[in-house]
Design an enzyme around this catalytic site. Structure first.
Site, PDB file in Angstrom:
ATOM      1  N   ASP A  12     -14.815 -72.460 -14.837  1.00  0.00           N
ATOM      2  CA  ASP A  12     -13.347 -72.530 -14.841  1.00  0.00           C
ATOM      3  C   ASP A  12     -12.784 -72.981 -13.487  1.00  0.00           C
ATOM      4  O   ASP A  12     -11.665 -72.622 -13.136  1.00  0.00           O
ATOM      5  CB  ASP A  12     -12.732 -71.179 -15.236  1.00  0.00           C
ATOM      6  CG  ASP A  12     -13.252 -70.662 -16.559  1.00  0.00           C
ATOM      7  OD1 ASP A  12     -13.226 -71.424 -17.537  1.00  0.00           O
ATOM      8  OD2 ASP A  12     -13.696 -69.501 -16.610  1.00  0.00           O
ATOM      9  N   GLU A  13     -13.554 -73.787 -12.748  1.00  0.00           N
ATOM     10  CA  GLU A  13     -13.097 -74.218 -11.429  1.00  0.00           C
ATOM     11  C   GLU A  13     -12.144 -75.415 -11.491  1.00  0.00           C
ATOM     12  O   GLU A  13     -11.591 -75.817 -10.472  1.00  0.00           O
ATOM     13  CB  GLU A  13     -14.292 -74.602 -10.538  1.00  0.00           C
ATOM     14  CG  GLU A  13     -15.291 -73.502 -10.297  1.00  0.00           C
ATOM     15  CD  GLU A  13     -16.454 -73.553 -11.277  1.00  0.00           C
ATOM     16  OE1 GLU A  13     -17.444 -72.854 -11.045  1.00  0.00           O
ATOM     17  OE2 GLU A  13     -16.347 -74.308 -12.281  1.00  0.00           O
ATOM     18  N   LYS A  15     -13.252 -78.350 -13.232  1.00  0.00           N
ATOM     19  CA  LYS A  15     -14.158 -79.518 -13.261  1.00  0.00           C
ATOM     20  C   LYS A  15     -13.602 -80.637 -14.116  1.00  0.00           C
ATOM     21  O   LYS A  15     -13.789 -81.812 -13.809  1.00  0.00           O
ATOM     22  CB  LYS A  15     -15.528 -79.088 -13.810  1.00  0.00           C
ATOM     23  CG  LYS A  15     -16.264 -78.088 -12.954  1.00  0.00           C
ATOM     24  CD  LYS A  15     -17.593 -77.693 -13.569  1.00  0.00           C
ATOM     25  CE  LYS A  15     -17.437 -76.990 -14.905  1.00  0.00           C
ATOM     26  NZ  LYS A  15     -16.721 -75.718 -14.824  1.00  0.00           N
ATOM     27  N   LYS A  17     -10.631 -81.717 -14.577  1.00  0.00           N
ATOM     28  CA  LYS A  17      -9.702 -82.585 -13.851  1.00  0.00           C
ATOM     29  C   LYS A  17     -10.441 -83.491 -12.872  1.00  0.00           C
ATOM     30  O   LYS A  17     -10.146 -84.681 -12.752  1.00  0.00           O
ATOM     31  CB  LYS A  17      -8.676 -81.736 -13.104  1.00  0.00           C
ATOM     32  CG  LYS A  17      -7.700 -82.582 -12.299  1.00  0.00           C
ATOM     33  CD  LYS A  17      -6.862 -81.747 -11.372  1.00  0.00           C
ATOM     34  CE  LYS A  17      -6.071 -82.677 -10.451  1.00  0.00           C
ATOM     35  NZ  LYS A  17      -5.265 -81.956  -9.483  1.00  0.00           N
ATOM     36  N   ASN A  37     -19.232 -72.592 -25.557  1.00  0.00           N
ATOM     37  CA  ASN A  37     -18.745 -71.501 -24.714  1.00  0.00           C
ATOM     38  C   ASN A  37     -18.087 -72.023 -23.445  1.00  0.00           C
ATOM     39  O   ASN A  37     -17.457 -71.269 -22.709  1.00  0.00           O
ATOM     40  CB  ASN A  37     -19.894 -70.548 -24.337  1.00  0.00           C
ATOM     41  CG  ASN A  37     -21.040 -71.251 -23.617  1.00  0.00           C
ATOM     42  OD1 ASN A  37     -21.228 -72.457 -23.747  1.00  0.00           O
ATOM     43  ND2 ASN A  37     -21.811 -70.499 -22.873  1.00  0.00           N
ATOM     44  N   GLY A  39     -15.356 -74.573 -21.513  1.00  0.00           N
ATOM     45  CA  GLY A  39     -14.070 -75.198 -21.814  1.00  0.00           C
ATOM     46  C   GLY A  39     -13.547 -75.959 -20.616  1.00  0.00           C
ATOM     47  O   GLY A  39     -13.513 -75.437 -19.506  1.00  0.00           O
ATOM     48  N   HIS A  40     -13.165 -77.217 -20.824  1.00  0.00           N
ATOM     49  CA  HIS A  40     -12.545 -78.016 -19.774  1.00  0.00           C
ATOM     50  C   HIS A  40     -11.119 -78.350 -20.209  1.00  0.00           C
ATOM     51  O   HIS A  40     -10.906 -78.846 -21.317  1.00  0.00           O
ATOM     52  CB  HIS A  40     -13.308 -79.329 -19.558  1.00  0.00           C
ATOM     53  CG  HIS A  40     -14.632 -79.144 -18.897  1.00  0.00           C
ATOM     54  ND1 HIS A  40     -15.580 -80.133 -18.828  1.00  0.00           N
ATOM     55  CD2 HIS A  40     -15.177 -78.078 -18.273  1.00  0.00           C
ATOM     56  CE1 HIS A  40     -16.646 -79.690 -18.188  1.00  0.00           C
ATOM     57  NE2 HIS A  40     -16.427 -78.440 -17.850  1.00  0.00           N
ATOM     58  N   THR A  41     -10.168 -78.072 -19.365  1.00  0.00           N
ATOM     59  CA  THR A  41      -8.782 -78.426 -19.640  1.00  0.00           C
ATOM     60  C   THR A  41      -8.401 -79.607 -18.767  1.00  0.00           C
ATOM     61  O   THR A  41      -8.555 -79.559 -17.546  1.00  0.00           O
ATOM     62  CB  THR A  41      -7.843 -77.241 -19.366  1.00  0.00           C
ATOM     63  OG1 THR A  41      -8.228 -76.132 -20.197  1.00  0.00           O
ATOM     64  CG2 THR A  41      -6.404 -77.613 -19.673  1.00  0.00           C
ATOM     65  N   ARG A 143     -39.496 -72.020 -29.684  1.00  0.00           N
ATOM     66  CA  ARG A 143     -39.968 -73.192 -30.435  1.00  0.00           C
ATOM     67  C   ARG A 143     -39.740 -73.060 -31.938  1.00  0.00           C
ATOM     68  O   ARG A 143     -40.555 -73.522 -32.746  1.00  0.00           O
ATOM     69  CB  ARG A 143     -41.448 -73.474 -30.107  1.00  0.00           C
ATOM     70  CG  ARG A 143     -41.658 -73.806 -28.643  1.00  0.00           C
ATOM     71  CD  ARG A 143     -43.106 -74.003 -28.281  1.00  0.00           C
ATOM     72  NE  ARG A 143     -43.878 -72.775 -28.408  1.00  0.00           N
ATOM     73  CZ  ARG A 143     -43.935 -71.815 -27.487  1.00  0.00           C
ATOM     74  NH1 ARG A 143     -43.229 -71.917 -26.377  1.00  0.00           N
ATOM     75  NH2 ARG A 143     -44.673 -70.739 -27.673  1.00  0.00           N
ATOM     76  N   GLN A 223     -19.607 -74.940 -17.124  1.00  0.00           N
ATOM     77  CA  GLN A 223     -19.644 -73.578 -16.583  1.00  0.00           C
ATOM     78  C   GLN A 223     -19.755 -73.623 -15.056  1.00  0.00           C
ATOM     79  O   GLN A 223     -19.065 -74.407 -14.426  1.00  0.00           O
ATOM     80  CB  GLN A 223     -20.762 -72.787 -17.259  1.00  0.00           C
ATOM     81  CG  GLN A 223     -20.540 -72.697 -18.772  1.00  0.00           C
ATOM     82  CD  GLN A 223     -21.772 -72.286 -19.524  1.00  0.00           C
ATOM     83  OE1 GLN A 223     -22.815 -72.925 -19.440  1.00  0.00           O
ATOM     84  NE2 GLN A 223     -21.652 -71.214 -20.290  1.00  0.00           N
ATOM     85  N   GLY A 300      -9.155 -67.482 -23.961  1.00  0.00           N
ATOM     86  CA  GLY A 300      -7.798 -67.010 -23.726  1.00  0.00           C
ATOM     87  C   GLY A 300      -7.745 -65.725 -22.907  1.00  0.00           C
ATOM     88  O   GLY A 300      -6.667 -65.205 -22.622  1.00  0.00           O
ATOM     89  N   ARG A 303      -8.617 -64.201 -16.535  1.00  0.00           N
ATOM     90  CA  ARG A 303      -9.767 -64.233 -15.644  1.00  0.00           C
ATOM     91  C   ARG A 303      -9.630 -63.193 -14.537  1.00  0.00           C
ATOM     92  O   ARG A 303      -8.530 -62.873 -14.105  1.00  0.00           O
ATOM     93  CB  ARG A 303      -9.911 -65.619 -15.026  1.00  0.00           C
ATOM     94  CG  ARG A 303     -10.143 -66.711 -16.066  1.00  0.00           C
ATOM     95  CD  ARG A 303     -10.249 -68.084 -15.424  1.00  0.00           C
ATOM     96  NE  ARG A 303     -10.392 -69.109 -16.449  1.00  0.00           N
ATOM     97  CZ  ARG A 303      -9.661 -70.204 -16.538  1.00  0.00           C
ATOM     98  NH1 ARG A 303      -8.717 -70.441 -15.655  1.00  0.00           N
ATOM     99  NH2 ARG A 303      -9.858 -71.070 -17.503  1.00  0.00           N
TER     100      ARG A 303
END
Length: 424
Positions: A12-13, A15, A17, A37, A39-41, A143, A223, A300, A303
């Site tokens: 959530d840094e 990335k 953008k 799992n 998420g990029h906004t 496997r 992540q 949602g 953090r």
């Protein structure tokens, strides 16, 4: 130049953008690990896009987007995401989105196993998003996994699904969890397979041939490095290698083909889920949440927030080999009178420069802070380094000194244009 972008904290840094900003000069954008799992906004052209599996380059015309072999793919979620993007006017074709035939498949029943395992841990829960990621990577290591190549043949897919659903229901029964309806999984995966089949290919030669032909590749990390299963805050980590090395194994591109590695961090620290976070601070968390910031793109959830953790970032910069850091959310500190940077961890009588391996030691750590003055003004309209307040520029430079990695860009807002180059 082939560039690798990695989150340097716990995800959530921002990335998405940074990757979106760099995509303009790239020909290929590759996602190489993790699953839905992540998420990029991205905010571009006045629109907000929330991406989970599709690489951020999809928002630029003329780019080839690759979901690599190291990703675990929920076919239903991917189809839903493609539909969502198309509804926003984004073009998605078998030419601009290709999916590795070696990537593993997340089944609906994996999500059930994930939830059952998390509940069984009780107070020792990991804080998983319950998206089935861990159980799918476990299948891969055991496997017994289903791969995207299995979706290419409907008859084969039906056979492997029937076999895996049966054994998965046995696992659920052992965990005291209700068995899943086999037909629900079968119908969902078979329907998604029909949509995804034209996109499935052997991406490894496709990407390497492009590199040999002089094309530019951007590697999109998901992540954050401190969630890496080897280097992160184990066991409060994800199930894949979120570090620079993981991008190579998850894409089939050799490390010698990567020219530059950029870490992405916030001007402060955030974390979602369980696990240690030495600089966590309720006051700054309330302040950021009050601004409407720091809620997870995937879950949602609010953090956890804290001051900049130089110990974590120093460590992350080292094992990833960052050439420079891209700092986001600098404008989030606009109203702070004083800003803190953690320069070390006090653990008993010792000051640690790098994080410990043992959870018991993490619990003993206290942050050693250095304080710098805030700038107390809105920087979101600044467009050049020279326009930033002197106190703001001093914070950015000191930040780089503490972590041993220079800051090359800063973000002063969510839009694509709100990115400023820092003279190195």
């Amino acid at each position: 130049m082939n560039t690798l972008v990695i989150g340097s904290q716990w995800g959530d840094e921002g990335k998405g953008k940074v990757i979106d900003f760099l995509t303009e000069t790239a020909d290929f954008v590759i996602r190489s690990q993790g699953g839905s799992n992540a998420g990029h906004t991205v905010i571009a052209n006045g629109k907000k896009y929330v991406l989970h599996l599709v690489p951020s380059g999809i928002l630029w015309p003329g780019k080839v987007n690759v979901i690599g072999n190291g990703v675990v793919i929920n076919p239903t979620s991917l189809v839903e995401e493609m539909t969502y993007l198309r509804d926003l006017g984004v073009s998605i074709t078998p030419e601009n989105l290709i999916i590795s035939d070696r990537a593993h498949v997340v089944l609906p029943i994996h999500k059930e196993i994930d939830a059952a395992q998390e509940e069984a841990l009780g107070e020792h829960k990991i804080g998983t998003t319950k998206q089935g990621i861990g159980p799918t990577y476990a299948d891969k290591a055991r496997r017994i996994g289903i791969r995207m190549i299995d979706l290419a043949d409907p008859d084969r897919l039906q056979k492997v699904l029937e076999a895996r659903i049966e054994t998965a229901n046995d696992e659920l029964a052992r965990l005291g969890w209700p068995k899943a309806d086999p037909q629900v999984t079968m119908d969902a995966v078979m329907a998604a397979a029909d949509v995804l089949r034209p996109h499935i290919t052997n991406t490894i030669p496709a990407v390497n041939k492009a590199i040999k032909a002089g094309k530019t590749v951007l590697f999109e990390g998901a992540q954050g490095a401190m969630l890496d299963i080897d280097f992160g805050t184990y066991p409060f980590v994800t199930s894949s290698n979120t570090s620079a090395g993981g991008c190579c194994t998850g894409s089939g591109v050799a490390p010698t083909r990567i020219d530059k590695i950029i870490g992405v961090c916030k001007a402060y620290t955030t974390r979602v889920g369980e696990g240690p976070m030495v600089t966590e601070d309720a006051e700054i968390a309330d302040y950021l949440h009050g601004l409407g910031r720091e809620f997870g793109a995937t879950t949602g959830r609010p953090r956890r927030c804290g001051w900049a953790d130089g110990v974590v970032l120093r460590y992350s910069a080292m094992f990833n080999g960052f050439d420079e850091m891209a700092m986001t959310n600098l404008d989030g500190l606009d109203e702070c009178d004083t800003i803190k940077i953690c320069t070390g961890y006090r653990c008993g009588d010792e000051i640690l420069e790098y994080p410990p391996a043992l959870m018991d030691d993490w619990a003993k750590c206290e942050p050693v802070y250095e304080s710098v003055p805030g700038w107390k003004q809105d920087i979101s309209k600044c467009t050049t380094w020279e326009e930033l307040p002197e106190a703001c520029k001093a914070y950015v430079k000191r930040f780089g000194e503490v972590i041993g990695c220079p800051v090359g860009t800063v973000g002063v807002g969510p839009d694509r244009e709100q990115t400023i180059n820092v003279p190195l």
